[in-house]
Design a protein around this motif. Sequence first.
Motif, PDB file in Angstrom:
ATOM      1  N   HIS A  56      -6.004   9.294   7.565  1.00  0.00           N
ATOM      2  CA  HIS A  56      -4.842  10.144   7.324  1.00  0.00           C
ATOM      3  C   HIS A  56      -3.580   9.510   7.875  1.00  0.00           C
ATOM      4  CE1 HIS A  56      -2.014  13.489   7.947  1.00  0.00           C
ATOM      5  NE2 HIS A  56      -2.646  14.101   6.956  1.00  0.00           N
ATOM      6  N   ASP A  57      -3.658   8.953   9.080  1.00  0.00           N
ATOM      7  CA  ASP A  57      -2.483   8.352   9.702  1.00  0.00           C
ATOM      8  C   ASP A  57      -2.002   7.137   8.906  1.00  0.00           C
ATOM      9  OD1 ASP A  57      -0.727   8.260  12.228  1.00  0.00           O
ATOM     10  OD2 ASP A  57      -1.495   6.213  12.103  1.00  0.00           O
ATOM     11  N   SER A  60      -0.434   8.241   5.653  1.00  0.00           N
ATOM     12  CA  SER A  60       0.864   8.874   5.916  1.00  0.00           C
ATOM     13  C   SER A  60       1.950   7.830   6.076  1.00  0.00           C
ATOM     14  CB  SER A  60       0.783   9.750   7.174  1.00  0.00           C
ATOM     15  OG  SER A  60      -0.065  10.852   6.990  1.00  0.00           O
ATOM     16  N   ARG A  61       1.651   6.763   6.816  1.00  0.00           N
ATOM     17  CA  ARG A  61       2.650   5.712   7.005  1.00  0.00           C
ATOM     18  C   ARG A  61       2.926   4.968   5.698  1.00  0.00           C
ATOM     19  NH1 ARG A  61       1.026   1.898   9.830  1.00  0.00           N
ATOM     20  NH2 ARG A  61      -1.136   2.496  10.274  1.00  0.00           N
ATOM     21  N   GLN A  63       2.685   6.239   2.681  1.00  0.00           N
ATOM     22  CA  GLN A  63       3.513   7.128   1.869  1.00  0.00           C
ATOM     23  C   GLN A  63       4.970   7.076   2.320  1.00  0.00           C
ATOM     24  OE1 GLN A  63       1.964  11.066   0.902  1.00  0.00           O
ATOM     25  NE2 GLN A  63       3.948  11.976   1.397  1.00  0.00           N
ATOM     26  N   TRP A  97      -5.135  11.624  -2.655  1.00  0.00           N
ATOM     27  CA  TRP A  97      -3.899  11.144  -2.021  1.00  0.00           C
ATOM     28  C   TRP A  97      -3.594   9.730  -2.518  1.00  0.00           C
ATOM     29  CZ3 TRP A  97      -3.130  11.752   3.979  1.00  0.00           C
ATOM     30  CH2 TRP A  97      -1.789  11.500   4.306  1.00  0.00           C
TER      31      TRP A  97
END
Length: 224
Positions: A56-57, A60-61, A63, A97
Amino acid sequence: MNGYEFTLAGARLTALGSGALFWRDQNLLCVSDMHLGKTERRARLGEAQLPPYETHDTLSRLQADLEATGAHTVICLGDSFDDALAARALLEAEKLWISRLQAGRRWVWIEGNHDPGPVDLGGAHLFELPVPPLTFRHIAQAGYSGEVSGHYHPKVTLPVRGRAITRPAFLLDSDRLVMPAYGTYTGGLRSHDAALCDLMRPEALAILTGNTPHPAPMPRGQRA
């Protein structure tokens, strides 16, 4: 967008503080060694477990970098997943995602030594990708100029404002750029290791990642 601009083989590039590389003229973003699914692989093999949010981390970066740059082409420079089983074990939400990030973009998975490329997640799957004057591949090869590679997860320790700071770093000389690992909880090889000292020219720079990318001569010798 924080970054350090430099030229390699005539191409004007920007090393971002996140560890991604942006080529504005090609509207191209490159990340290396995300090692998605590392938590799952370690648990599967009975190794010491990591906090469960690394995928997830990392996404996220990625994105955030895509939103900041508006890149239309993405190159994932190998070892995008910790192994082939980790790619298949992604949660459905994580697969969706990645699909959303791919939408409307050219997406290239370069083959790494940990994974052959996630063939069921969309995008193109290549051993290497020439985008003149540069060539993108996972592991550096001797005798090439204009090469962008990953694999080594370089890290550098430098004194900054009176204290030692260790960070993932880009390594740059007149022939090549070695990318830092982009993934959360990836290890690293110190720049003074013989493999990196033998690969990089004496004038090589290290570009430390972080809020403000920091260039310095690549540390060598017994201590970095």
